[in-house]
Design a protein around this motif. Sequence first.
Motif, PDB file in Angstrom:
ATOM      1  N   SER A 216      41.523  42.659  31.539  1.00 33.05           N
ATOM      2  CA  SER A 216      41.682  42.603  32.997  1.00 33.05           C
ATOM      3  C   SER A 216      40.400  42.975  33.738  1.00 33.05           C
TER       4      SER A 216
ATOM      5  N   HIS B  76      37.569  38.982  34.797  1.00 36.94           N
ATOM      6  CA  HIS B  76      38.498  37.851  34.801  1.00 36.94           C
ATOM      7  C   HIS B  76      37.766  36.561  34.422  1.00 36.94           C
TER       8      HIS B  76
ATOM      9  N   SER C   8      41.838  34.639  30.870  1.00 33.05           N
ATOM     10  CA  SER C   8      42.535  35.851  31.304  1.00 33.05           C
ATOM     11  C   SER C   8      43.896  35.476  31.892  1.00 33.05           C
TER      12      SER C   8
ATOM     13  N   ASN D 103      41.864  43.561  42.203  1.00 35.01           N
ATOM     14  CA  ASN D 103      42.747  42.401  41.978  1.00 35.01           C
ATOM     15  C   ASN D 103      42.867  41.587  43.257  1.00 35.01           C
TER      16      ASN D 103
END
Length: 481
Positions: free
Chosen positions: A225, A228, A233, A397
Amino acid sequence: MGPVPELDARAQACADRLLTAEEVLLASHIDADGLTSAAIASTALERAGLAHEVVFKKQLDAEEIASIAAMEYETVLFTDFGSGQLDVISQHVDDGDFEAVIADHHQPSDAGDCAPGFEDTDGYGDFAWHLNPLLEGIDGASELSGAGASYVLARALGGDRNRDLAALAVVGAVGDMQATGGELRGANERVVADGVDAGVVTEARDLSLYGKQTRPLPKLLEYASDVHIPGISNDESGAIAFLEDLGLDLRSDGDWRRWVDLSDGERQTLASALVQRAVSRGVPAEKIDRLVATTYTFPNEPEGTELRDASEFSTLLNATARYERADVGLAVCLGERGEPLERARRLLANHRRNLSEGIDWVTQQGVEQREHVQYFNADDRIRETIVGIVAGMALGNEGVSRSKPIVAFARKSDGELKVSARGTGVLVGQGLDLSVVMREASRAVDGDGGGHDVAAGATIPDGHEEAFLDAADRIVGDQLD
Ligand code: C5P
Ligand code: C5P
Ligand code: ZN
């Protein structure tokens, strides 16, 4: 001399005090760093012939310190916490409840919090047996962990024969994310060097992905993670197709092999192809650089197990202590195998599932914005003991910017709210100190908190999220101004 000479005098004073004790209560924190701290200190006490008992606490607050006092030990050794509660601890010391020795790396509570009549000479309270890197200008968030401080103490207690404990100190530092820049630095480096000399730690440049010991290759790539890589991923069939195209024989008896099972040549081929794929999909160069990093392994542990790799070992430990099974993690740290290890592995499967569900929930839900902070309230959807880990993993993220710290709320079993905050090294460079934010914003609503500049936490009464956020937003704004 110890591995961290700046801390020698403090470590020796703590060791000398412990050596005069009849028996010791060892109290530590419930995470990987706290468990390894306890294992290091417990082993050193045992080797020094000092009888002791070990207890773990989720958070050290006035109530928990009172429960420690009620155990009526003459000497209490606090590891991986204690500095942030100097004010409360010194009150008990003044009252004659116990003598305290502290090996920690959290921000000490400031002088203003000292008990009346408590003389403060260095701005952190004049505490005789206090071992903390921050008191000697060493960064407690990135240069020495609680386990590192405990290791320095262990060396003062038992000299060179305790060098084997450096391996556990490396697990603690990695578990506290002190190697985020890719390698351990500062005082941590000297702990690593001790471990290498003692033959219990191996340092190497290797693929940085989590799970090189235990994950089948497709899972290693799919779940990575940190960096990416589009088409690999979070993409099971993409990861499998990528591996199949390499022209290597990556299965054995039909099962996928793991990174540890590959030859040097095969690793080279895979790593180069991964870098090429990242380049061709436009992954920024600084992220691609992060695919290879310094890794820490333990040559005396069996290859292909969680225990062989610092990062996997620390996750295994978090999976025990953060789920009220610190006894299991401590047993594993102390070298017990068999049932404790099997139990830890079952807890790990559960921990992984919780982390992944937690991240999915945050990603779907999104975060809410204040001017200087972003936040989410998981209520009881994420366990309060792991909400900080989830917040840290969510940072960066989709929809979660790295240009603001993230604040996360979760409900505790007693109805109060747990707050966790995470920042980045860049924000800390601009003046962010989340330990101050958490302490001041929580005290503004009758709670308490503390921690490190880059990662901190608090407990606040239910219903005070808004006022807490107002205060936190204002303090972060001031710090980054
Ligand atoms: O209480 P303790 O010091 O052991 O906890 C440190 C916490 O701070 C860990 O949860 C760790 O993941 C977090 N941390 C972080 N980023 C850093 C340093 C620490 O998220 N750079
Ligand atoms: O619980 P969490 O992982 O968010 O904790 C981050 C850091 O803040 C840890 O080092 C923890 O010990 C510290 N903390 C604290 N006081 C609290 C909660 C957390 O010092 N009330
Ligand atoms: Zn720690």
